[in-house]
Scaffold this active site. Structure first.
Site, PDB file in Angstrom:
ATOM      1  N   LYS A 140      26.395 -13.246  56.918  1.00 41.93           N
ATOM      2  CA  LYS A 140      25.373 -12.391  56.309  1.00 41.93           C
ATOM      3  C   LYS A 140      23.973 -12.689  56.874  1.00 41.93           C
ATOM      4  CE  LYS A 140      28.027 -11.579  52.078  1.00 41.93           C
ATOM      5  NZ  LYS A 140      27.976 -11.530  50.586  1.00 41.93           N
ATOM      6  N   TYR A 153      30.251  -1.440  50.793  1.00 39.58           N
ATOM      7  CA  TYR A 153      30.340  -2.033  49.449  1.00 39.58           C
ATOM      8  C   TYR A 153      30.559  -0.990  48.362  1.00 39.58           C
ATOM      9  CZ  TYR A 153      29.144  -6.748  51.038  1.00 39.58           C
ATOM     10  OH  TYR A 153      29.172  -7.987  51.614  1.00 39.58           O
ATOM     11  N   PHE A 166      24.253  -5.118  40.656  1.00 39.10           N
ATOM     12  CA  PHE A 166      23.619  -5.676  41.848  1.00 39.10           C
ATOM     13  C   PHE A 166      23.845  -4.841  43.106  1.00 39.10           C
ATOM     14  CE2 PHE A 166      27.775  -7.728  41.224  1.00 39.10           C
ATOM     15  CZ  PHE A 166      28.404  -7.443  42.424  1.00 39.10           C
ATOM     16  N   ARG A 187      39.182 -17.458  51.834  1.00 41.99           N
ATOM     17  CA  ARG A 187      38.424 -17.497  50.576  1.00 41.99           C
ATOM     18  C   ARG A 187      38.214 -18.949  50.131  1.00 41.99           C
ATOM     19  NH1 ARG A 187      36.157 -12.671  48.420  1.00 41.99           N
ATOM     20  NH2 ARG A 187      36.396 -13.579  46.354  1.00 41.99           N
ATOM     21  N   THR A 215      31.640 -17.248  45.022  1.00 36.99           N
ATOM     22  CA  THR A 215      30.550 -16.290  45.280  1.00 36.99           C
ATOM     23  C   THR A 215      29.180 -16.919  45.034  1.00 36.99           C
ATOM     24  OG1 THR A 215      32.051 -14.552  44.512  1.00 36.99           O
ATOM     25  CG2 THR A 215      29.712 -13.976  44.678  1.00 36.99           C
ATOM     26  N   ASN A 258      24.539 -15.157  50.129  1.00 38.61           N
ATOM     27  CA  ASN A 258      25.540 -16.223  50.070  1.00 38.61           C
ATOM     28  C   ASN A 258      26.293 -16.446  51.382  1.00 38.61           C
ATOM     29  OD1 ASN A 258      27.111 -13.967  49.897  1.00 38.61           O
ATOM     30  ND2 ASN A 258      28.156 -14.523  47.997  1.00 38.61           N
ATOM     31  N   HIS A 290      30.879 -13.213  54.007  1.00 41.28           N
ATOM     32  CA  HIS A 290      31.826 -12.361  53.281  1.00 41.28           C
ATOM     33  C   HIS A 290      33.242 -12.752  53.682  1.00 41.28           C
ATOM     34  CE1 HIS A 290      33.793  -8.677  51.815  1.00 41.28           C
ATOM     35  NE2 HIS A 290      34.456  -8.683  52.952  1.00 41.28           N
ATOM     36  N   GLU A 336      38.625  -3.123  55.732  1.00 37.47           N
ATOM     37  CA  GLU A 336      37.327  -3.638  56.189  1.00 37.47           C
ATOM     38  C   GLU A 336      37.316  -3.871  57.696  1.00 37.47           C
ATOM     39  OE1 GLU A 336      36.347  -5.819  51.910  1.00 37.47           O
ATOM     40  OE2 GLU A 336      36.683  -7.042  53.687  1.00 37.47           O
TER      41      GLU A 336
HETATM   42  P1  IDP Z   1      32.708 -12.121  47.015  1.00 36.77           P
HETATM   43  O1  IDP Z   1      31.773 -11.875  48.185  1.00 36.77           O
HETATM   44  O2  IDP Z   1      32.816 -13.573  46.697  1.00 36.77           O
HETATM   45  O3  IDP Z   1      34.036 -11.436  47.182  1.00 36.77           O
HETATM   46  P2  IDP Z   1      32.035  -9.991  45.145  1.00 36.77           P
HETATM   47  O4  IDP Z   1      32.187 -10.082  43.670  1.00 36.77           O
HETATM   48  O5  IDP Z   1      33.008  -9.146  45.909  1.00 36.77           O
HETATM   49  O6  IDP Z   1      31.994 -11.483  45.721  1.00 36.77           O
HETATM   50  O7  IDP Z   1      30.552  -9.462  45.402  1.00 36.77           O
HETATM   51  C1  IDP Z   1      30.177  -9.001  46.698  1.00 36.77           C
HETATM   52  C2  IDP Z   1      28.829  -9.595  47.033  1.00 36.77           C
HETATM   53  O8  IDP Z   1      27.856  -9.082  46.124  1.00 36.77           O
HETATM   54  C3  IDP Z   1      28.704 -11.119  46.884  1.00 36.77           C
HETATM   55  O9  IDP Z   1      29.172 -11.823  47.996  1.00 36.77           O
HETATM   56  C4  IDP Z   1      27.221 -11.288  46.692  1.00 36.77           C
HETATM   57  O10 IDP Z   1      26.525 -11.182  47.942  1.00 36.77           O
HETATM   58  C5  IDP Z   1      26.870 -10.081  45.848  1.00 36.77           C
HETATM   59  N1  IDP Z   1      26.925 -10.411  44.414  1.00 36.77           N
HETATM   60  C6  IDP Z   1      28.017 -10.616  43.655  1.00 36.77           C
HETATM   61  N2  IDP Z   1      27.698 -10.903  42.381  1.00 36.77           N
HETATM   62  C7  IDP Z   1      26.351 -10.851  42.320  1.00 36.77           C
HETATM   63  C8  IDP Z   1      25.414 -11.050  41.259  1.00 36.77           C
HETATM   64  O11 IDP Z   1      25.769 -11.311  40.108  1.00 36.77           O
HETATM   65  N3  IDP Z   1      24.103 -10.930  41.603  1.00 36.77           N
HETATM   66  C9  IDP Z   1      23.684 -10.628  42.869  1.00 36.77           C
HETATM   67  N4  IDP Z   1      24.542 -10.443  43.893  1.00 36.77           N
HETATM   68  C10 IDP Z   1      25.852 -10.545  43.625  1.00 36.77           C
HETATM   69 MG    MG Z   2      34.464  -9.421  47.343  1.00 38.01          MG
END
Ligand code: IDP
Ligand code: MG
Length: 138
Positions: free
Chosen positions: A10, A50, A58, A86, A92, A113, A116, A127
Protein backbone atom coordinates in the site's frame (compact mmCIF):
# COMPACT_ATOMS: atom_id res chain seq x y z
CA UNK A 1 -6.18 -25.76 -1.14
CA UNK A 2 -5.36 -22.50 -2.89
CA UNK A 3 -2.04 -21.84 -4.53
CA UNK A 4 -2.25 -18.17 -5.46
CA UNK A 5 -3.08 -15.00 -3.61
CA UNK A 6 -3.23 -11.37 -4.69
CA UNK A 7 -1.50 -8.60 -2.76
CA UNK A 8 -0.72 -4.90 -2.92
CA UNK A 9 1.99 -3.08 -1.01
CA UNK A 10 0.00 0.00 0.00
CA UNK A 11 1.02 3.67 -0.46
CA UNK A 12 2.39 4.11 3.10
CA UNK A 13 4.83 1.21 2.76
CA UNK A 14 5.90 2.14 -0.79
CA UNK A 15 6.45 5.78 0.25
CA UNK A 16 8.43 4.72 3.34
CA UNK A 17 10.78 2.63 1.19
CA UNK A 18 9.70 -0.65 2.78
CA UNK A 19 8.71 -2.57 -0.36
CA UNK A 20 12.05 -4.35 -0.66
CA UNK A 21 12.01 -5.52 2.96
CA UNK A 22 8.38 -6.65 2.64
CA UNK A 23 9.01 -8.59 -0.59
CA UNK A 24 12.05 -10.22 1.05
CA UNK A 25 9.85 -11.48 3.91
CA UNK A 26 7.32 -12.81 1.40
CA UNK A 27 9.98 -14.70 -0.58
CA UNK A 28 11.60 -16.02 2.60
CA UNK A 29 8.18 -17.37 3.63
CA UNK A 30 8.22 -19.50 0.47
CA UNK A 31 6.05 -17.46 -1.89
CA UNK A 32 7.04 -17.14 -5.57
CA UNK A 33 6.09 -13.89 -7.31
CA UNK A 34 4.15 -14.78 -10.47
CA UNK A 35 3.41 -11.23 -11.69
CA UNK A 36 4.09 -7.77 -10.33
CA UNK A 37 3.65 -4.10 -11.26
CA UNK A 38 3.94 -0.69 -9.68
CA UNK A 39 1.04 1.63 -10.43
CA UNK A 40 -0.92 4.58 -9.09
CA UNK A 41 -4.62 3.85 -8.75
CA UNK A 42 -7.17 6.48 -9.68
CA UNK A 43 -9.88 7.18 -7.09
CA UNK A 44 -12.33 5.42 -9.41
CA UNK A 45 -10.23 2.29 -9.80
CA UNK A 46 -9.63 2.07 -6.03
CA UNK A 47 -13.39 2.33 -5.61
CA UNK A 48 -13.94 -0.56 -8.02
CA UNK A 49 -11.35 -2.73 -6.31
CA UNK A 50 -12.89 -2.18 -2.86
CA UNK A 51 -16.50 -2.26 -4.05
CA UNK A 52 -17.26 -5.11 -1.58
CA UNK A 53 -16.68 -2.57 1.20
CA UNK A 54 -18.82 0.22 -0.26
CA UNK A 55 -21.34 0.13 2.60
CA UNK A 56 -18.63 0.26 5.27
CA UNK A 57 -18.06 3.62 7.02
CA UNK A 58 -14.39 3.71 6.04
CA UNK A 59 -14.97 3.10 2.30
CA UNK A 60 -14.46 6.72 1.22
CA UNK A 61 -11.29 7.14 3.29
CA UNK A 62 -10.00 3.77 2.08
CA UNK A 63 -10.43 4.74 -1.58
CA UNK A 64 -8.81 8.15 -1.01
CA UNK A 65 -5.94 6.51 0.78
CA UNK A 66 -5.37 3.75 -1.78
CA UNK A 67 -5.23 6.35 -4.56
CA UNK A 68 -2.92 8.71 -2.63
CA UNK A 69 0.33 7.32 -4.04
CA UNK A 70 1.89 4.43 -5.93
CA UNK A 71 1.27 0.81 -4.93
CA UNK A 72 2.96 -2.44 -5.92
CA UNK A 73 0.44 -5.07 -7.04
CA UNK A 74 1.46 -8.71 -7.30
CA UNK A 75 0.34 -12.31 -7.48
CA UNK A 76 2.15 -14.75 -5.17
CA UNK A 77 2.17 -18.52 -5.43
CA UNK A 78 2.57 -21.11 -2.68
CA UNK A 79 0.62 -24.10 -1.37
CA UNK A 80 -2.23 -22.79 0.81
CA UNK A 81 -1.38 -19.28 -0.43
CA UNK A 82 -4.40 -17.33 0.82
CA UNK A 83 -4.31 -18.52 4.44
CA UNK A 84 -0.52 -18.57 4.73
CA UNK A 85 -0.27 -15.03 3.32
CA UNK A 86 -2.92 -13.71 5.72
CA UNK A 87 -0.92 -15.22 8.56
CA UNK A 88 2.29 -13.59 7.29
CA UNK A 89 0.71 -10.12 7.01
CA UNK A 90 -1.14 -10.22 10.36
CA UNK A 91 -4.35 -8.61 11.60
CA UNK A 92 -5.96 -5.62 9.82
CA UNK A 93 -5.21 -3.41 12.81
CA UNK A 94 -1.43 -3.45 13.34
CA UNK A 95 -1.96 -2.95 17.08
CA UNK A 96 -3.60 -6.40 17.07
CA UNK A 97 -1.14 -8.01 14.63
CA UNK A 98 1.15 -10.75 15.94
CA UNK A 99 4.84 -10.05 16.50
CA UNK A 100 6.92 -10.58 13.38
CA UNK A 101 4.05 -10.07 10.95
CA UNK A 102 4.37 -7.57 8.09
CA UNK A 103 1.67 -5.28 9.48
CA UNK A 104 3.18 -5.37 12.97
CA UNK A 105 6.55 -4.40 11.54
CA UNK A 106 5.55 -1.89 8.88
CA UNK A 107 1.94 -0.66 9.18
CA UNK A 108 1.21 2.79 10.53
CA UNK A 109 -2.42 2.26 11.58
CA UNK A 110 -5.61 0.40 10.65
CA UNK A 111 -6.10 2.29 7.40
CA UNK A 112 -2.47 2.75 6.33
CA UNK A 113 -1.72 -0.88 7.06
CA UNK A 114 1.13 -1.54 4.61
CA UNK A 115 -0.26 -4.46 2.64
CA UNK A 116 -3.35 -6.17 1.22
CA UNK A 117 -3.93 -9.93 1.07
CA UNK A 118 -6.89 -11.74 -0.53
CA UNK A 119 -9.34 -13.33 1.91
CA UNK A 120 -10.46 -16.35 -0.19
CA UNK A 121 -9.47 -18.35 -3.26
CA UNK A 122 -12.42 -16.88 -5.14
CA UNK A 123 -11.38 -13.31 -4.32
CA UNK A 124 -7.72 -14.06 -5.08
CA UNK A 125 -8.74 -15.01 -8.64
CA UNK A 126 -11.00 -11.96 -9.02
CA UNK A 127 -8.40 -9.55 -7.60
CA UNK A 128 -5.52 -11.00 -9.64
CA UNK A 129 -7.69 -10.65 -12.74
CA UNK A 130 -8.39 -7.01 -11.87
CA UNK A 131 -4.70 -6.16 -12.42
CA UNK A 132 -3.18 -8.94 -14.53
CA UNK A 133 -3.94 -10.91 -17.68
CA UNK A 134 -3.43 -14.64 -17.39
CA UNK A 135 -0.56 -14.44 -19.83
CA UNK A 136 0.79 -10.97 -20.38
CA UNK A 137 2.32 -10.52 -23.88
CA UNK A 138 4.22 -7.50 -25.01
P1 IDP B 1 -8.04 -6.79 5.43
O1 IDP B 1 -7.22 -5.86 4.55
O2 IDP B 1 -7.28 -7.23 6.63
O3 IDP B 1 -8.65 -7.92 4.65
P2 IDP B 1 -10.69 -5.58 5.41
O4 IDP B 1 -11.69 -5.71 6.51
O5 IDP B 1 -10.93 -6.35 4.15
O6 IDP B 1 -9.25 -5.91 6.02
O7 IDP B 1 -10.60 -4.02 5.08
C1 IDP B 1 -9.95 -3.59 3.89
C2 IDP B 1 -9.05 -2.43 4.25
O8 IDP B 1 -9.85 -1.33 4.69
C3 IDP B 1 -8.07 -2.66 5.41
O9 IDP B 1 -6.90 -3.31 5.03
C4 IDP B 1 -7.81 -1.25 5.88
O10 IDP B 1 -6.88 -0.59 5.01
C5 IDP B 1 -9.17 -0.60 5.71
N1 IDP B 1 -9.95 -0.69 6.96
C6 IDP B 1 -10.54 -1.78 7.48
N2 IDP B 1 -11.17 -1.50 8.64
C7 IDP B 1 -10.99 -0.18 8.84
C8 IDP B 1 -11.42 0.72 9.87
O11 IDP B 1 -12.11 0.34 10.82
N3 IDP B 1 -11.01 2.01 9.73
C9 IDP B 1 -10.26 2.45 8.68
N4 IDP B 1 -9.84 1.63 7.69
C10 IDP B 1 -10.20 0.34 7.77
MG1 MG C 1 -10.02 -7.87 3.10
Amino acid sequence: MSNITFSMIKPDAVEAGNSGAILKMIEEAGFKIQAMKKLWLTRERAGQFYEVHKERPFYGDLCEYMSSGPIIAFVAEKDNAVADFRELIGATNPQEAAEGTIRKLFAKDISANAIHGSDSDENAAIEAGFFFSRLERF
